[in-house]
Design a protein around this motif. Structure first.
Motif, mmCIF file in Angstrom:
data_model
loop_
_atom_site.group_PDB
_atom_site.id
_atom_site.type_symbol
_atom_site.label_atom_id
_atom_site.label_comp_id
_atom_site.label_asym_id
_atom_site.label_seq_id
_atom_site.Cartn_x
_atom_site.Cartn_y
_atom_site.Cartn_z
ATOM 1 N N SER A 173 0.822 -1.219 0.000
ATOM 2 C CA SER A 173 0.000 0.000 0.000
ATOM 3 C C SER A 173 0.849 1.259 0.000
ATOM 4 C CB SER A 173 -0.936 -0.004 1.217
ATOM 5 O OG SER A 173 -1.852 -1.082 1.151
ATOM 6 N N ALA A 174 2.046 1.178 0.577
ATOM 7 C CA ALA A 174 2.912 2.349 0.672
ATOM 8 C C ALA A 174 3.834 2.515 -0.534
ATOM 9 C CB ALA A 174 3.758 2.261 1.942
ATOM 10 N N ALA A 175 4.027 1.457 -1.312
ATOM 11 C CA ALA A 175 5.018 1.475 -2.387
ATOM 12 C C ALA A 175 4.452 2.091 -3.666
ATOM 13 C CB ALA A 175 5.507 0.062 -2.665
ATOM 14 N N ARG A 176 5.260 2.865 -4.326
ATOM 15 C CA ARG A 176 4.850 3.489 -5.592
ATOM 16 C C ARG A 176 4.585 2.422 -6.661
ATOM 17 N NH1 ARG A 176 7.713 5.303 -10.133
ATOM 18 N NH2 ARG A 176 6.747 7.058 -11.231
ATOM 19 N N ALA A 177 5.399 1.361 -6.668
ATOM 20 C CA ALA A 177 5.278 0.342 -7.708
ATOM 21 C C ALA A 177 3.932 -0.369 -7.671
ATOM 22 C CB ALA A 177 6.409 -0.677 -7.569
ATOM 23 N N SER A 178 3.312 -0.446 -6.500
ATOM 24 C CA SER A 178 2.033 -1.139 -6.378
ATOM 25 C C SER A 178 0.874 -0.187 -6.091
ATOM 26 C CB SER A 178 2.116 -2.216 -5.289
ATOM 27 O OG SER A 178 2.752 -1.740 -4.128
ATOM 28 N N SER A 179 1.089 1.090 -6.345
ATOM 29 C CA SER A 179 0.066 2.087 -6.016
ATOM 30 C C SER A 179 -1.194 1.936 -6.864
ATOM 31 C CB SER A 179 0.638 3.498 -6.178
ATOM 32 O OG SER A 179 1.054 3.730 -7.515
ATOM 33 N N LYS A 180 -1.073 1.339 -8.056
ATOM 34 C CA LYS A 180 -2.233 1.169 -8.929
ATOM 35 C C LYS A 180 -2.997 -0.128 -8.668
ATOM 36 C CE LYS A 180 -0.456 3.925 -12.806
ATOM 37 N NZ LYS A 180 -0.111 3.917 -14.251
ATOM 38 N N TRP A 181 -2.428 -1.006 -7.849
ATOM 39 C CA TRP A 181 -3.143 -2.238 -7.548
ATOM 40 C C TRP A 181 -4.428 -1.908 -6.793
ATOM 41 C CZ3 TRP A 181 0.803 -6.183 -5.086
ATOM 42 C CH2 TRP A 181 1.941 -6.286 -5.915
ATOM 43 N N LEU A 182 -5.485 -2.638 -7.067
ATOM 44 C CA LEU A 182 -6.705 -2.458 -6.292
ATOM 45 C C LEU A 182 -6.462 -2.930 -4.854
ATOM 46 C CD1 LEU A 182 -9.528 -3.525 -8.772
ATOM 47 C CD2 LEU A 182 -8.532 -1.273 -8.370
ATOM 48 N N GLY A 266 -2.482 -2.429 -26.145
ATOM 49 C CA GLY A 266 -1.755 -1.655 -25.147
ATOM 50 C C GLY A 266 -2.764 -0.997 -24.227
ATOM 51 N N MET A 267 -2.716 -1.328 -22.948
ATOM 52 C CA MET A 267 -3.762 -0.900 -22.030
ATOM 53 C C MET A 267 -3.375 0.395 -21.331
ATOM 54 S SD MET A 267 -5.889 -3.278 -19.385
ATOM 55 C CE MET A 267 -6.437 -4.282 -20.756
ATOM 56 N N LYS A 268 -3.965 1.475 -21.780
ATOM 57 C CA LYS A 268 -3.639 2.792 -21.238
ATOM 58 C C LYS A 268 -3.955 2.875 -19.749
ATOM 59 C CE LYS A 268 -4.013 5.413 -25.538
ATOM 60 N NZ LYS A 268 -2.553 5.572 -25.598
ATOM 61 N N LEU A 273 1.473 -4.731 -13.532
ATOM 62 C CA LEU A 273 0.511 -5.659 -12.916
ATOM 63 C C LEU A 273 -0.907 -5.323 -13.358
ATOM 64 C CD1 LEU A 273 1.221 -8.006 -10.816
ATOM 65 C CD2 LEU A 273 3.049 -6.375 -11.279
ATOM 66 N N LEU A 274 -1.103 -5.200 -14.652
ATOM 67 C CA LEU A 274 -2.358 -4.692 -15.187
ATOM 68 C C LEU A 274 -3.564 -5.543 -14.812
ATOM 69 C CD1 LEU A 274 -2.042 -5.228 -19.078
ATOM 70 C CD2 LEU A 274 -0.538 -6.249 -17.423
ATOM 71 N N GLN A 275 -3.401 -6.848 -14.602
ATOM 72 C CA GLN A 275 -4.548 -7.696 -14.267
ATOM 73 C C GLN A 275 -5.125 -7.397 -12.889
ATOM 74 O OE1 GLN A 275 -1.750 -10.689 -15.502
ATOM 75 N NE2 GLN A 275 -3.466 -12.043 -15.907
ATOM 76 N N ILE A 276 -4.314 -6.838 -11.998
ATOM 77 C CA ILE A 276 -4.840 -6.493 -10.677
ATOM 78 C C ILE A 276 -4.965 -4.982 -10.502
ATOM 79 C CG2 ILE A 276 -4.114 -8.642 -9.622
ATOM 80 C CD1 ILE A 276 -1.750 -7.203 -8.372
ATOM 81 N N GLU A 277 -4.703 -4.248 -11.566
ATOM 82 C CA GLU A 277 -4.967 -2.811 -11.594
ATOM 83 C C GLU A 277 -6.283 -2.522 -12.299
ATOM 84 O OE1 GLU A 277 -1.616 -1.152 -13.592
ATOM 85 O OE2 GLU A 277 -0.166 -1.885 -12.114
ATOM 86 N N GLN A 278 -6.483 -3.203 -13.435
ATOM 87 C CA GLN A 278 -7.691 -3.028 -14.238
ATOM 88 C C GLN A 278 -8.243 -4.402 -14.628
ATOM 89 O OE1 GLN A 278 -9.171 -0.166 -14.998
ATOM 90 N NE2 GLN A 278 -7.632 1.268 -14.243
ATOM 91 N N PRO A 279 -8.694 -5.186 -13.642
ATOM 92 C CA PRO A 279 -9.102 -6.565 -13.954
ATOM 93 C C PRO A 279 -10.269 -6.671 -14.925
ATOM 94 C CG PRO A 279 -9.736 -5.962 -11.705
ATOM 95 C CD PRO A 279 -8.830 -4.881 -12.206
ATOM 96 N N GLU A 280 -11.245 -5.760 -14.812
ATOM 97 C CA GLU A 280 -12.400 -5.854 -15.703
ATOM 98 C C GLU A 280 -11.994 -5.588 -17.144
ATOM 99 O OE1 GLU A 280 -16.957 -4.105 -16.191
ATOM 100 O OE2 GLU A 280 -15.704 -3.460 -14.506
ATOM 101 N N ARG A 281 -11.152 -4.595 -17.357
ATOM 102 C CA ARG A 281 -10.682 -4.310 -18.718
ATOM 103 C C ARG A 281 -9.867 -5.481 -19.267
ATOM 104 N NH1 ARG A 281 -7.459 1.074 -18.582
ATOM 105 N NH2 ARG A 281 -7.306 0.671 -20.818
ATOM 106 N N CYS A 282 -9.060 -6.113 -18.416
ATOM 107 C CA CYS A 282 -8.279 -7.271 -18.855
ATOM 108 C C CYS A 282 -9.196 -8.425 -19.245
ATOM 109 C CB CYS A 282 -7.299 -7.693 -17.769
ATOM 110 S SG CYS A 282 -5.918 -6.540 -17.528
ATOM 111 N N ARG A 283 -10.245 -8.633 -18.478
ATOM 112 C CA ARG A 283 -11.204 -9.685 -18.847
ATOM 113 C C ARG A 283 -11.914 -9.343 -20.147
ATOM 114 N NH1 ARG A 283 -12.158 -9.535 -13.234
ATOM 115 N NH2 ARG A 283 -13.997 -8.225 -13.531
#
Length: 293
Positions: A173-182, A266-268, A273-283
């Motif tokens: 939750s604190a890391a920039r790299a995982s800030s987009k994860w849900l 290419g997912m804007k 970790l796009l599958q756990i950032e935008q899972p619905e769009r990935c599906r």
């Protein structure tokens, strides 16, 4: 829904735990994960797929639920062999079905190597943001080289013991790299990548040194295949190729798609970790590919 769980033996004796969520007659999806992660951390992506598909989940060796297999087989050559062994073991256990392999990052590269060198066992492949390192001299080689070196340095120095999964969730939750994860994915991933430590608390399932060696191997893998070389239909889904702060995997995968003739999306707005950032769009992208749209 409870899955059937069984253990498969690889050709070097390593054990891989597979879980099967049965939906008779449906298209079968084999789903796994990226380096240092585990498939249960991607639950917000794959759980809704259980309604429409026959689903097989597994962790790559030395990850997630699997027992430690040591470092001797922890390399891309073995990973690519494991893919065929897992497919064959699952098929022997539950029967043959039309199947799509859904991979991310490290496992995407493993699936590409498997397809080129061994012949993919799947009818189609979906490759989420493989860390595609172009040949030396390519305009994007240095960016990917720097990316992998940063990951090597990060992995070897990362914390590997925790009192509870909550501590790792707080780090995500604190890391920039995982800030987009849900937020749910941060909690899921923290639980998925840890195993109880015999000395108390929890430890990383994938030893940090083993994680680092895979980042290093990416630089010497010499894998920049065309879509034709895979010999099965493949969808390449990349991180945002243009966004500020997006990883260099985005531009690298766009270049691979353009040069190699891939069906590509290419997912804007997404990172690696796009599958756990935008899972619905990935599906949605997956469903479109299956439907031939």
């Amino acid at each position: 829904m409870k899955p059937e769980t069984f253990t498969l033996e690889m050709n070097d004796g390593a054990s891989i735990i597979a879980r099967h969520y049965s939906k008779p007659g449906a298209l079968r999806l084999f789903i796994t994960h990226g380096n240092g992660f585990a498939v249960d951390g991607y639950r917000i992506f794959w759980e809704p797929l259980l309604a429409d598909f026959d689903v097989v989940l597994y962790d790559m060796r030395n990850h997630g639920l699997n027992p430690s297999a040591g470092g001797d087989g922890h390399h891309y050559r073995q990973f690519s062999q494991d893919i065929t062994t897992i497919y064959e073991g699952v098929t022997q256990r539950i029967g043959k079905a039309e199947s799509i392999g859904i991979f991310h990052s490290m496992s995407s590269r493993s699936a590409m190597k498997n397809a080129v060198e061994l012949g993919s066992p799947f009818d189609k492949l979906v490759l989420f943001d493989p860390p595609s390192v172009p040949p030396r001299g390519h305009a994007l080689y240095e960016a990917m080289q720097s990316f992998e070196i940063k990951l090597i340095n990060w992995a070897t120095s990362r914390r590997d013991r925790f009192a509870s999964p909550d501590e790792l969730e707080a780090e995500y939750s604190a890391a920039r790299a995982s800030s987009k994860w849900l937020p749910q994915a941060r909690a899921d991933m923290a639980k998925a990548v840890l195993q109880p430590d015999p000395e108390g608390g929890f430890r990383l399932s994938c030893q940090r040194e083993l994680e680092a060696v895979i980042y290093l191997q990416a630089l010497s893998l010499d894998l920049w295949p065309s879509a034709e070389q895979l010999k099965v239909p493949a969808l390449l889904v990349g991180a945002d190729p243009d966004g500020d702060g997006a990883p260099p995997t985005g531009p690298a995968n766009r270049a691979l798609a353009q040069e190699g003739g891939y069906t590509y999306h290419g997912m804007k707005g997404t990172g690696h970790l796009l599958q756990i950032e935008q899972p619905e769009r990935c599906r949605d992208v997956l469903y479109d590919f299956i439907a031939g749209r």
